[in-house]
Design an enzyme around this catalytic site. Structure first.
Site, PDB file in Angstrom:
ATOM      1  N   LYS A  77       0.848  -1.184   0.000  1.00 28.71           N
ATOM      2  CA  LYS A  77       0.000   0.000   0.000  1.00 28.71           C
ATOM      3  C   LYS A  77       0.889   1.241   0.000  1.00 28.71           C
ATOM      4  O   LYS A  77       1.922   1.277   0.662  1.00 28.71           O
ATOM      5  CB  LYS A  77      -0.909  -0.028   1.229  1.00 28.71           C
ATOM      6  CG  LYS A  77      -1.941   1.094   1.285  1.00 28.71           C
ATOM      7  CD  LYS A  77      -2.844   0.911   2.498  1.00 28.71           C
ATOM      8  CE  LYS A  77      -3.842   2.053   2.642  1.00 28.71           C
ATOM      9  NZ  LYS A  77      -4.737   1.871   3.808  1.00 28.71           N
ATOM     10  N   SER A 152      -9.317   3.268   2.888  1.00 26.79           N
ATOM     11  CA  SER A 152      -8.211   3.809   2.130  1.00 26.79           C
ATOM     12  C   SER A 152      -7.384   2.761   1.398  1.00 26.79           C
ATOM     13  O   SER A 152      -6.512   3.113   0.594  1.00 26.79           O
ATOM     14  CB  SER A 152      -7.299   4.625   3.048  1.00 26.79           C
ATOM     15  OG  SER A 152      -6.663   3.787   4.008  1.00 26.79           O
ATOM     16  N   SER A 176     -10.432   0.985   6.900  1.00 29.50           N
ATOM     17  CA  SER A 176      -9.747   1.111   5.614  1.00 29.50           C
ATOM     18  C   SER A 176      -9.378  -0.194   4.943  1.00 29.50           C
ATOM     19  O   SER A 176      -8.965  -0.197   3.790  1.00 29.50           O
ATOM     20  CB  SER A 176      -8.482   1.969   5.773  1.00 29.50           C
ATOM     21  OG  SER A 176      -8.835   3.315   5.970  1.00 29.50           O
TER      22      SER A 176
END
Length: 474
Positions: A77, A152, A176
């Site tokens: 990520k 996210s 997220s």
């Protein structure tokens, strides 16, 4: 042999262990899919084919095959720096930044033998629950490209749902992992606070942010989580004296066996109910009803959880969210490149006093204790995964921070309080809408209750009989 992306992550892992496929072949296959499909999906902030193939060859040569994620492709990520790879945190203000050191999670998946193919997309500094950074492409939902993938960890979820990765690590400070997993018809796991050594939450403001897996199946999620917890093998190397209660795993066995009968509560109220109108879409309600019907069919005890008013929650959580944004490190000459939501959050956060922050943390600690006590009679608590169907790209207000925040709450009011309480949670799809969108439920466990969640989720996954559904971009 099928194309490698048709296999589950666990099946691919078995192929690698049997030497039917090499790490280099697996990396090459997924890199080719990324090159072909990611221009449409927008899952990646950066792809690193040369580094990935070099890493795959090194794994073949130097890493013992017993490493828990040996040869498995994944991606970092964009909030987790990897030394030598551009890491922008989803922000124009950090464009071109190349870190000298890697994040703990990056080091952990490397130690476990995985092969990173690049960086998955995230919104600016991972602050909102959707992935539409101004400086990059939106991460689109592979089931409907006009809708967002959530956030996210939206890039990670979009990549897994589109078959660009077999699974992916994400991070979760308020939902997220679970929000994008639920949006994209995947399994997302937020572990207990303290469970994963490389992202325990114990060193984060209010203990909110932890790391966990996003995958297509319950067993795949357990495979990745086991590797994240103990990349060097069990027992895991915990850096703090405090850690999550219960067994550290491994959890793959529980996810494969799917055994046990449990007492499950069904919860529809949220701590945000007095902040804004929380309305369940018919599709979200149908998913919850389907989850309850599956529990009944499987013979679990099911009862409705009585509502509990928590009028102080919205103000306390907002304070922590804004305070977290106050710590963002951006050079003064690039501050004007921050997005409006980030500037609003930073401004609010930097205006907070120490007394306000301390009061919010104290209130949330009390909320944690009350929530754990409220859930204590049950092995798990089921909620809707999302209150609304996945949102269209561009749906969130770009300038008005207050309205943007309220929109996020209305979309996903069932996730942040689990971070506050430090509890494990798992989302999984249970039905599809008439338009073909997967919709799911969330299971929340007791402190340290990951094994129960994996066992229960495996039963629901089998009983739902959804098969290996594939999105249109597949």
């Amino acid at each position: 042999m099928e194309d490698l992306h048709e296999y589950t992550a666990l099946e691919l892992h078995q192929l690698l262990q049997r030497r039917d496929v090499t790490p280099t072949e697996a990396a090459e296959h997924y890199l080719a899919r990324i090159e072909r499909l990611d221009p449409v999906v927008g899952a990646f902030a950066a792809v690193t084919p040369d580094l990935a193939l070099e890493r795959a060859r090194r794994v073949e040569r130097d890493v013992p095959r017993a490493a828990p994620l040996w040869g498995m492709p994944l991606a970092d990520k964009d909030l987790h720096p990897r030394a030598g790879v551009p890491t922008a945190f989803g922000s124009r203000a950090h464009e071109g930044r190349v870190p000298d050191e890697s994040d703990d999670l990056v080091d952990a998946v490397d130690a476990a033998g995985a092969v990173s193919l690049g960086k998955t997309a995230t919104p600016e500094f991972g602050l909102p629950s959707y992935t539409e950074p101004v400086g990059g492409r939106p991460a689109r939902n592979p089931w409907d490209l006009e809708r967002g993938a959530g956030g996210s960890s939206g890039g990670a979820a979009a990549a897994v749902a589109a078959g660009l990765l077999p699974f992916a690590p994400g991070s979760d400070g308020g939902g997220s992992i679970r929000i994008p997993a639920a949006s994209c018809g995947l399994v997302g796991v937020k572990p207990s606070r303290g469970r994963v050594p490389s992202g325990s939450g114990l060193d984060r403001l209010a203990g909110l942010g932890v790391v966990g897996p996003i995958a297509r199946t319950v067993a795949d999620a357990a495979l990745l989580l086991d590797g994240m917890i103990a990349p060097h093998g069990y027992p895991p190397r915990h850096p703090f004296a405090v850690r999550a209660p219960g067994d550290d795993g491994p959890y793959l066995g529980a996810a494969i066996r799917g055994e046990g009968r449990f007492q499950v509560a069904v919860m529809t109220d949220t701590p945000w109910d007095e902040f804004t109108e929380i309305r369940l879409d018919p599709a979200a309600r149908a998913a919850l009803d389907a989850g309850v019907a599956l529990l009944d069919r499987l013979g679990h005890g099911v009862e409705e959880l009585a509502p509990a008013a928590e009028p102080g929650y919205p103000a306390a959580f907002r304070t922590i969210w804004q305070a977290g944004a106050a710590t963002i490190d951006v050079a003064e000459e690039r501050a004007d490149q921050l997005e409006p939501l980030t500037r609003w959050l930073m401004g609010r956060g930097r205006a907070l006093t120490a007394a306000e922050l301390a009061a919010a943390q104290s209130w949330l600690t009390g909320f944690e204790r009350r929530t754990i006590a409220r859930f204590a009679p049950f092995d798990a608590v089921m909620t809707p995964a999302l209150a609304l169907e996945p949102r269209p790209v561009g749906w969130y207000h770009a300038e008005d921070g207050e309205e943007n925040f309220a929109q996020q709450v209305r979309f996903t009011p069932y996730t942040s309080f689990v971070n506050v309480a430090g509890l494990p949670a798992l989302t999984l799809p249970v039905l599809d809408t008439e338009d073909g969108l997967p919709m799911g439920v969330q299971l929340i466990g007791r402190p340290g209750g990951e094994a129960t969640l994996f066992a229960l989720a495996a039963q629901l996954e089998r009983a739902a009989r959804r098969g290996r559904r594939r999105p249109p971009v597949w």
